[in-house]
Design a protein around this motif. Structure first.
Motif, short mmCIF file in Angstrom:
data_model
loop_
_atom_site.label_atom_id
_atom_site.label_comp_id
_atom_site.label_asym_id
_atom_site.label_seq_id
_atom_site.Cartn_x
_atom_site.Cartn_y
_atom_site.Cartn_z
N LEU A 50 0.83 -1.29 -0.17
CA LEU A 50 0.11 0.16 0.12
C LEU A 50 1.03 1.36 0.06
O LEU A 50 2.05 1.15 0.59
CB LEU A 50 -1.06 0.08 1.15
N ALA A 51 0.23 2.28 -0.52
CA ALA A 51 1.20 3.73 -0.54
C ALA A 51 -0.16 4.96 -0.57
O ALA A 51 -0.84 4.60 -1.50
CB ALA A 51 2.30 3.82 -1.70
N ALA A 90 -4.95 12.00 -0.82
CA ALA A 90 -6.15 11.69 -1.23
C ALA A 90 -6.54 10.65 -1.98
O ALA A 90 -7.64 10.17 -1.92
CB ALA A 90 -6.34 12.85 -2.56
N TYR A 91 -5.57 9.55 -2.22
CA TYR A 91 -5.53 8.42 -2.75
C TYR A 91 -4.65 7.37 -2.23
O TYR A 91 -3.60 7.68 -1.54
CB TYR A 91 -5.23 8.39 -4.35
N ALA A 132 -9.23 7.83 -0.89
CA ALA A 132 -8.64 7.72 0.47
C ALA A 132 -9.77 8.10 1.58
O ALA A 132 -9.64 7.84 2.77
CB ALA A 132 -7.45 8.38 0.67
N GLN A 133 -10.84 8.80 1.06
CA GLN A 133 -11.65 9.36 1.99
C GLN A 133 -12.75 8.45 2.03
O GLN A 133 -13.49 8.29 3.28
CB GLN A 133 -12.50 10.49 1.49
N ALA A 177 -12.79 2.17 -5.11
CA ALA A 177 -11.91 1.72 -6.03
C ALA A 177 -12.12 2.77 -7.35
O ALA A 177 -13.30 2.55 -7.89
CB ALA A 177 -12.01 0.59 -6.49
N LEU A 178 -11.07 3.63 -7.68
CA LEU A 178 -11.48 4.33 -8.54
C LEU A 178 -10.83 3.79 -9.90
O LEU A 178 -11.18 4.22 -11.05
CB LEU A 178 -10.89 5.70 -8.40
N PHE A 179 -9.67 3.14 -10.06
CA PHE A 179 -8.82 2.75 -11.17
C PHE A 179 -8.33 1.29 -10.96
O PHE A 179 -7.95 1.08 -9.53
CB PHE A 179 -7.76 3.79 -11.56
#
Length: 300
Positions: free
Chosen positions: A62-63, A69-70, A85-86, A90-92
């Motif tokens: 993880l990073a 924000a992500y 991150a909020q 899953a966005l991409f």
């Protein structure tokens, strides 16, 4: 508070924790592992903010993005995912690796993500499009770690078989240097905060410190009795923490090898290796994760 005092014991995971990372804002920790979940929680209360559950794959790494924000996650099915991150949404999803993703990291400007894989490659992706910018192929076997330099120009990577640390231009793949000294596989590398030194940890039970300008070794730490899986510089660069199969986290001076402290909190009858750790941004605490799914936040 005394050194080594346990401040929070997070037990939200049901299997081994492979990755822990502390957000630069100072309050949140993300952790992930073999229970197919990424969890974000309060570092000092253990209150969970959200949990992302993958359908198929374990989380290996993880990073946080530089702006928090992500979250980037690397999975054992070869995918890299970018989460909000909020919310944990899953966005991409990046697809391109043909083996387990062992390491992910963001460029300092947040524009790129690098991922190291068991397919012998490191890929550099455009963070918000997933377009491949560069594929590094000079390793002779599985690549277990890749980390961006603080100035954003270079990546350091290491892995199995060749026992070398590779330094290369992040967006071109041009090799700048290789560091030779370990006698077994390299599990992790970490740049010092000022970018002048590099730490590498290995199956040979050592952590080595390298001078980046000269590629010369500065120190070899031999305090562990088993494989060293994780290293993390303190935010001011004065200390290193290292985690091992010997169930300890050890703190020491990177230029002298002087031992400062050993944390034994993971050394329980049902405990096992420590394979992930990170300093808090204010240098006061360390988070470390272990084989039985426990995550410890403790006073340094």
């Amino acid at each position: 508070m005394s050194r080594g005092e346990l401040l929070c014991l997070y037990q939200g995971h049901t299997n081994a924790v492979w990755a822990v990372t502390w957000a630069s804002e100072g309050r949140l920790i993300a952790s992930g592992g073999d229970d197919l979940s990424v969890q974000v929680w309060d570092a000092f209360t253990g209150k969970r903010h959200w949990m992302y559950e993958d359908q198929w794959s374990n989380i290996q790494t993880l990073a946080w993005s530089p702006d928090n924000a992500y979250l980037a996650s690397g999975h054992d099915d070869g995918t890299v995912k970018v989460l909000d991150a909020q919310t944990g949404q899953a966005l991409f999803e990046y697809q391109g690796h043909k083996g387990e993703v062992a390491s992910v990291c963001w460029s300092p400007d947040g524009k790129y993500i690098a991922s190291a894989s068991y397919d012998w490659t490191v890929r550099v992706w455009e963070a918000l499009s997933g377009r491949t910018r560069c594929v590094y192929t000079d390793h002779a076997d599985a690549v277990w770690t890749a980390v961006w330099s603080p100035d954003g120009k270079y990546l350091a990577s290491g892995g199995c078989i060749d026992d070398l640390v590779h330094i290369w231009e992040a967006l071109s793949g041009k090799v700048i240097a290789t560091y030779e000294g370990h006698t077994n596989a390299i599990h992790t590398v970490a740049w010092s905060p000022d970018g002048h030194a590099l730490a590498s940890a290995s199956d040979d039970k050592t952590v080595r410190i390298w001078d980046v300008a000269t590629a010369m070794p500065l120190c070899c730490y031999e305090g562990h009795t088993s494989t060293v899986w994780a290293v993390s510089w303190s935010p001011d660069g004065a200390y290193l923490a290292s985690g091992s199969d010997d169930r300890t986290v050890q703190i020491w001076e990177p230029l002298t090898g002087k031992h400062i402290y050993t944390y034994h909190g993971h050394d329980k009858p049902d405990g096992w290796w420590v394979r992930s750790l990170a300093w808090s941004p204010d240098k006061s605490c360390i988070v470390s994760g272990d084989r039985i799914g426990s995550v410890h936040v403790w006073q340094v």
